[in-house]
Design an enzyme around this catalytic site. Structure first.
Site, PDB file in Angstrom:
ATOM      1  N   CYS A   8       2.698  -7.080   1.388  1.00 48.27           N
ATOM      2  CA  CYS A   8       3.997  -6.642   2.244  1.00 48.27           C
ATOM      3  C   CYS A   8       2.563  -6.034   3.257  1.00 48.27           C
ATOM      4  O   CYS A   8       3.194  -6.326   4.604  1.00 48.27           O
ATOM      5  CB  CYS A   8       4.649  -5.212   2.255  1.00 48.27           C
ATOM      6  SG  CYS A   8       6.469  -5.768   1.174  1.00 48.27           S
ATOM      7  N   ASP A  31      -5.844 -17.422  -1.319  1.00 51.93           N
ATOM      8  CA  ASP A  31      -6.259 -15.790  -2.448  1.00 51.93           C
ATOM      9  C   ASP A  31      -7.696 -15.322  -2.372  1.00 51.93           C
ATOM     10  O   ASP A  31      -8.059 -16.237  -1.699  1.00 51.93           O
ATOM     11  CB  ASP A  31      -5.992 -16.942  -3.603  1.00 51.93           C
ATOM     12  CG  ASP A  31      -6.053 -15.684  -5.099  1.00 51.93           C
ATOM     13  OD1 ASP A  31      -5.129 -15.521  -6.249  1.00 51.93           O
ATOM     14  OD2 ASP A  31      -7.203 -14.911  -5.598  1.00 51.93           O
ATOM     15  N   HIS A  47      10.229  -8.187   1.519  1.00 45.91           N
ATOM     16  CA  HIS A  47      10.029  -7.664  -0.159  1.00 45.91           C
ATOM     17  C   HIS A  47      10.538  -7.517  -1.292  1.00 45.91           C
ATOM     18  O   HIS A  47      12.113  -7.372  -1.667  1.00 45.91           O
ATOM     19  CB  HIS A  47       9.076  -5.784  -0.759  1.00 45.91           C
ATOM     20  CG  HIS A  47       8.928  -6.150  -2.100  1.00 45.91           C
ATOM     21  ND1 HIS A  47       7.596  -5.770  -1.863  1.00 45.91           N
ATOM     22  CD2 HIS A  47       9.206  -5.428  -3.067  1.00 45.91           C
ATOM     23  CE1 HIS A  47       7.432  -5.583  -2.914  1.00 45.91           C
ATOM     24  NE2 HIS A  47       8.305  -5.087  -3.758  1.00 45.91           N
ATOM     25  N   ASN A  86       3.519 -16.370 -11.787  1.00 44.09           N
ATOM     26  CA  ASN A  86       3.622 -15.670 -12.865  1.00 44.09           C
ATOM     27  C   ASN A  86       4.582 -13.916 -12.316  1.00 44.09           C
ATOM     28  O   ASN A  86       4.613 -13.794 -11.950  1.00 44.09           O
ATOM     29  CB  ASN A  86       2.276 -14.881 -13.097  1.00 44.09           C
ATOM     30  CG  ASN A  86       1.311 -15.523 -13.689  1.00 44.09           C
ATOM     31  OD1 ASN A  86       0.892 -16.496 -14.059  1.00 44.09           O
ATOM     32  ND2 ASN A  86      -0.339 -15.468 -12.268  1.00 44.09           N
ATOM     33  N   THR A  94       0.284  -9.382 -11.754  1.00 48.35           N
ATOM     34  CA  THR A  94      -0.550  -8.569 -11.138  1.00 48.35           C
ATOM     35  C   THR A  94      -0.475  -8.058  -9.467  1.00 48.35           C
ATOM     36  O   THR A  94      -1.024  -7.079  -9.392  1.00 48.35           O
ATOM     37  CB  THR A  94      -2.278  -8.466 -11.813  1.00 48.35           C
ATOM     38  OG1 THR A  94      -2.244  -9.227 -10.079  1.00 48.35           O
ATOM     39  CG2 THR A  94      -3.171  -9.101 -12.432  1.00 48.35           C
ATOM     40  N   HIS A  99       5.132 -14.375  -5.496  1.00 47.89           N
ATOM     41  CA  HIS A  99       4.511 -15.406  -4.225  1.00 47.89           C
ATOM     42  C   HIS A  99       4.374 -16.045  -6.183  1.00 47.89           C
ATOM     43  O   HIS A  99       3.619 -16.263  -6.675  1.00 47.89           O
ATOM     44  CB  HIS A  99       2.861 -13.582  -4.666  1.00 47.89           C
ATOM     45  CG  HIS A  99       2.184 -13.902  -5.791  1.00 47.89           C
ATOM     46  ND1 HIS A  99       2.887 -12.485  -5.924  1.00 47.89           N
ATOM     47  CD2 HIS A  99       0.975 -14.338  -6.567  1.00 47.89           C
ATOM     48  CE1 HIS A  99       2.535 -12.022  -7.995  1.00 47.89           C
ATOM     49  NE2 HIS A  99       1.405 -13.479  -7.564  1.00 47.89           N
TER      50      HIS A  99
HETATM   51  P1  AMP Z   1      -0.876 -12.452 -10.086  1.00 50.65           P
HETATM   52  O1  AMP Z   1      -1.969 -12.547 -10.624  1.00 50.65           O
HETATM   53  O2  AMP Z   1       0.063 -14.146 -10.427  1.00 50.65           O
HETATM   54  O3  AMP Z   1      -0.198 -11.451  -9.600  1.00 50.65           O
HETATM   55  O4  AMP Z   1      -1.433 -12.996  -8.482  1.00 50.65           O
HETATM   56  C1  AMP Z   1      -2.146 -11.994  -8.055  1.00 50.65           C
HETATM   57  C2  AMP Z   1      -3.378 -12.970  -6.689  1.00 50.65           C
HETATM   58  O5  AMP Z   1      -3.603 -12.220  -5.520  1.00 50.65           O
HETATM   59  C3  AMP Z   1      -4.229 -12.767  -7.654  1.00 50.65           C
HETATM   60  O6  AMP Z   1      -4.717 -14.397  -7.435  1.00 50.65           O
HETATM   61  C4  AMP Z   1      -5.724 -12.314  -6.783  1.00 50.65           C
HETATM   62  O7  AMP Z   1      -6.434 -12.808  -5.925  1.00 50.65           O
HETATM   63  C5  AMP Z   1      -4.769 -12.356  -5.462  1.00 50.65           C
HETATM   64  N1  AMP Z   1      -4.957 -11.087  -4.619  1.00 50.65           N
HETATM   65  C6  AMP Z   1      -5.330 -10.131  -4.677  1.00 50.65           C
HETATM   66  N2  AMP Z   1      -5.568  -8.456  -3.489  1.00 50.65           N
HETATM   67  C7  AMP Z   1      -5.006  -9.918  -2.444  1.00 50.65           C
HETATM   68  C8  AMP Z   1      -5.256  -9.941  -0.990  1.00 50.65           C
HETATM   69  N3  AMP Z   1      -6.131  -8.708  -0.901  1.00 50.65           N
HETATM   70  N4  AMP Z   1      -6.090 -11.295  -0.583  1.00 50.65           N
HETATM   71  C9  AMP Z   1      -5.771 -12.379  -1.016  1.00 50.65           C
HETATM   72  N5  AMP Z   1      -5.199 -12.419  -1.870  1.00 50.65           N
HETATM   73  C10 AMP Z   1      -4.875 -11.501  -2.805  1.00 50.65           C
HETATM   74 ZN    ZN Z   2       6.086  -5.770  -0.798  1.00 50.25          ZN
END
Ligand code: AMP
Ligand code: ZN
Length: 112
Positions: A8, A31, A47, A86, A94, A99
């Site tokens: 967000c 990413d 969100h 995921n 995570t 996304h």
């Molecule tokens: P997931 O594990 O499917 O929740 O993917 C989360 C993704 O967000 C991971 O691939 C991270 O590398 C990415 N990520 C985390 N923080 C940032 C950020 N500030 N800008 C861009 N990507 C991010």
């Molecule tokens: Zn959000």
């Protein structure tokens, strides 16, 4: 919840990102830890914690996300790409804002 949500804050421009696409409903950005030459995240501006939060009223948004992801994938990875969403801790989610990962630019291995 949305106030402290990482994505967000990226959507709001409070945190920097490398945007590759945006419209009135979705934003796509690179990413921060790419696992492939093309690794873009596509998120709804609104969100939603995960796919599990989608309701039938979100059908248009869900379709739009898929269409935009397919267009980005086709443009950025003409030889093929993978969409990955995921959902939940055990699947490796995570960040608690829905996304879609758009992955490509190299031959991708089988899913584990
Ligand atoms: P997931 O594990 O499917 O929740 O993917 C989360 C993704 O967000 C991971 O691939 C991270 O590398 C990415 N990520 C985390 N923080 C940032 C950020 N500030 N800008 C861009 N990507 C991010
Ligand atoms: Zn959000």
């Amino acid at each position: 919840m949305a106030g402290s949500c990482l994505f967000c804050r990226i959507v709001a421009g409070e945190l920097s990102s490398r945007r590759v696409y945006e419209d009135d409903r979705v934003v796509a950005f690179e990413d921060i830890q790419p696992v492939a030459p093309v690794h873009v995240l596509l998120v709804p501006r609104r969100h939603l914690a995960s796919l599990a939060d989608l309701t039938p009223e979100d059908g248009d948004l869900a379709g739009h996300l898929l269409l935009v992801a397919a267009r980005l994938g086709g443009e950025l990875c003409p030889d093929g790409y993978r969409l990955l969403v995921n959902t939940g801790e055990e699947a490796g989610q995570t960040v608690g804002h829905l996304h879609l990962h758009v992955l490509g630019g190299r031959r991708l291995g089988a899913l584990g």
